[in-house]
Each structure stands twice: as structure tokens, then as C-alpha cells.
Design an enzyme around this catalytic site. Structure first.
Site, PDB file in Angstrom:
ATOM      1  N   LYS A 137       7.351  11.379  -4.935  1.00 56.39           N
ATOM      2  CA  LYS A 137       6.001  10.812  -4.921  1.00 56.39           C
ATOM      3  C   LYS A 137       5.716   9.901  -6.124  1.00 56.39           C
ATOM      4  O   LYS A 137       5.001   8.906  -5.982  1.00 56.39           O
ATOM      5  CB  LYS A 137       4.963  11.934  -4.805  1.00 56.39           C
ATOM      6  CG  LYS A 137       5.137  12.787  -3.545  1.00 56.39           C
ATOM      7  CD  LYS A 137       5.363  11.948  -2.285  1.00 56.39           C
ATOM      8  CE  LYS A 137       5.638  12.792  -1.061  1.00 56.39           C
ATOM      9  NZ  LYS A 137       6.221  12.027   0.052  1.00 56.39           N
TER      10      LYS A 137
ATOM     11  N   ALA B 264       7.670  16.707   6.243  1.00 54.96           N
ATOM     12  CA  ALA B 264       6.606  15.953   6.918  1.00 54.96           C
ATOM     13  C   ALA B 264       7.183  14.891   7.851  1.00 54.96           C
ATOM     14  O   ALA B 264       8.002  14.072   7.454  1.00 54.96           O
ATOM     15  CB  ALA B 264       5.687  15.302   5.889  1.00 54.96           C
TER      16      ALA B 264
ATOM     17  N   ASP C 178      12.818  11.307   9.171  1.00 54.38           N
ATOM     18  CA  ASP C 178      12.039  10.298   9.888  1.00 54.38           C
ATOM     19  C   ASP C 178      11.853   9.023   9.077  1.00 54.38           C
ATOM     20  O   ASP C 178      11.151   8.116   9.525  1.00 54.38           O
ATOM     21  CB  ASP C 178      10.661  10.866  10.263  1.00 54.38           C
ATOM     22  CG  ASP C 178       9.838  11.234   9.038  1.00 54.38           C
ATOM     23  OD1 ASP C 178       8.770  10.623   8.826  1.00 54.38           O
ATOM     24  OD2 ASP C 178      10.267  12.108   8.266  1.00 54.38           O
TER      25      ASP C 178
ATOM     26  N   ASP D 245      14.296  17.320   6.821  1.00 54.05           N
ATOM     27  CA  ASP D 245      13.120  16.867   6.084  1.00 54.05           C
ATOM     28  C   ASP D 245      11.918  17.715   6.523  1.00 54.05           C
ATOM     29  O   ASP D 245      12.008  18.495   7.473  1.00 54.05           O
ATOM     30  CB  ASP D 245      12.899  15.379   6.392  1.00 54.05           C
ATOM     31  CG  ASP D 245      11.652  14.827   5.744  1.00 54.05           C
ATOM     32  OD1 ASP D 245      11.439  15.089   4.545  1.00 54.05           O
ATOM     33  OD2 ASP D 245      10.871  14.134   6.434  1.00 54.05           O
TER      34      ASP D 245
END
Length: 269
Positions: free
Chosen positions: A52, A12, A186, A10
Site C-alpha cells: 500500500k 481482495a 486478479d 491473493d
């Protein structure tokens, strides 16, 4: 050879942007700009890992956000509303993402060490392509450049929690067995992505969205607070199905060594 041959990482909160702050702050600004609706950073973090547009949709369904929306507009959020927030989100995110492009401590050296052992480095993101086209060169200028990347809007099948972005990396990198891949993320949707793709899934409990602190805040934290936040984050990642949870990407070599030992015994993800 029956060992790990590729990582699918991933962005960010995993390889860049400790704490995953670039997207969270922009969601808050986009809701405010488009409809003068306030959401908190904590709310903005809840659906993290999705594409998003889907993230905005999920935010609108959070009970507290829906309640505020209903109070202001007398109806639930619609697809047109999501489009309007997304339209506000995109230029803000494109403008800001370079400010959050620094590789997380340990990432550059860890990737170099794993590449020296022959591993290929794939990547994918909940960011759409216009954002990634700004982020990727900015991260490369600071030392992090994966062998391949896929944006959440690149594939007709969609993004997370489905397996498609991870599998596109497998195809492009020429990996012959998904069980020889490790997906690192994360946030829960990225863990699910790896599982759906048939890969080993590793969660990062400290560097990312679930821990939710800047590097400076983390450095100043008491051991007790770190332990509390780590436990909470790890619990969410394990609940999503992670095979392993570690603090940051710098802890990955030990995990890979353990997975290689399991593969040698005939285990699969």
C-alpha cells in the site's frame, strides 16, 4: 508426485471482496483526508497489487494525479507526503476491511474440493499485517481460512512484484518444488510475483480489480458489457505473463487438471 500440490492465493478480488473495492475506496478517502486531493476509483485501481505504501507512491506518479498535485502544491509528491497519506489510509482500511471480508461466490466450495485432493492453500496480500489481522479472522468466520498467509510488510525483502511472499508460503507449507505451485491473482503485480517465484500464474478476469464491478453490478450487466470488460481484464493479465486467465476462483479445478497433464509430460512453468 509430479502434480500441483499447493495454491498461493491473493485476497481482495481473488478470494474475498468481489471487485476489490475495499482498498480502492480507501485510497480515494485517504488522499482526500490527508491533502484534500481528489483521485478517482479508476486511478486508485491502476497500481493494485503492490504494497500500500508503494501503491500510494505509484498513484502520485500517474500523470493526471501528479498534475493535480503540482497545481495544488507546486511540487511533486514526496516520501513525507506518501507517509502522511499512508497514515490516513491505515486506520481507514483497518476499520473498513471487515465489511469487505465475505468470500467470493464459489471460493469456499472450490477450496474444500481442492483440499480434499490433498492441495495446501497458501496466501499473500498487498495489505499490511494490521489490516490482515482484521481480515483473516473475519473471512474465517464466513468459511474461508487458508493454511498460511503473508502480509506485504512481513518480509525484509519486500512484497510484489517480487517473489518473496509466495516463496515464504512454499517454505512454511513445506512444498518441495515451486513448479508444483499455482499463484492466483486478479492484478498484474501478483501475476509477476508468481512468475518470479517460478510458479504457474493464473489471472482472474471477472472477480477482481481489472473488471472492477461489484457482485450486484456484475449480475445486472448485459452479456456484451461482461464480454468487453472480461476481454480488457484478461488482456492485462495475459500481458503480465499469466499462463491462464479464468473468470473466478471457481474455475480453477479445470486449470489445475490441465497443468497436471502438462507436468506429467515434463513441462515446467
Amino acid at each position: 508426485m509430479n502434480r500441483i500440490s499447493a495454491l498461493i492465493l491473493d485476497w481482495a478480488g481473488t478470494t474475498v471482496d468481489f471487485g476489490s473495492f475495499a482498498p480502492t475506496q480507501i485510497f480515494v478517502e485517504a488522499f482526500r483526508q490527508a491533502f484534500d486531493i481528489e483521485i478517482t476509483l479508476e486511478e486508485a485501481r491502476v497500481p493494485m497489487g503492490l504494497g500500500k505504501w508503494q501503491h500510494i507512491e505509484a498513484l502520485g506518479k500517474l500523470p493526471a494525479v501528479d498534475s493535480r498535485w503540482q497545481a495544488k502544491f507546486g511540487r511533486a509528491m514526496t516520501a513525507a507526503d506518501i507517509d502522511a497519506i499512508y497514515a490516513a489510509f491505515m486506520p481507514l482500511q483497518i476499520a473498513k476491511v471487515v465489511d469487505f471480508s465475505a468470500p467470493i461466490a464459489g471460493v469456499v466450495d472450490t477450496i474444500a474440493a481442492l483440499r480434499a485432493k490433498g492441495l495446501k492453500i497458501g496466501s499473500c496480500s498487498g495489505y499490511p499485517r494490521p489490516v490482515m489481522e482484521k481480515l483473516v479472522p473475519a473471512a474465517a468466520a464466513q468459511g474461508y481460512a487458508p493454511d498460511h498467509w503473508v502480509a506485504t510488510d512481513d518480509l525484509a525483502a519486500g512484497g510484489r512484484p517480487g517473489p518473496w511472499m509466495a516463496l515464504q508460503n512454499v517454505i512454511t507449507l513445506g512444498i518441495d518444488d515451486v513448479a508444483h505451485c499455482v499463484k492466483v491473482d486478479d492484478a498484474a503485480p501478483g501475476i509477476s510475483e508468481g512468475l518470479h517465484a517460478g510458479m504457474w500464474s493464473v489471472g482472474l478476469a471477472v472477480s477482481g480489480n481489472e473488471f472492477g464491478a461489484t457482485w450486484e453490478e456484475y449480475q445486472a450487466m448485459s452479456k456484451a458489457e461482461i464480454a468487453t470488460r472480461r476481454e480488457r481484464a484478461a488482456g492485462k493479465l495475459y500481458a503480465a505473463g499469466a499462463h491462464y486467465v479464468v473468470d473466478t476462483l471457481a474455475d480453477l479445478p479445470e486449470v489445475i487438471a490441465d497443468i497436471n497433464a502438462r507436468l506429467a509430460k515434463g513441462e515446467r512453468p
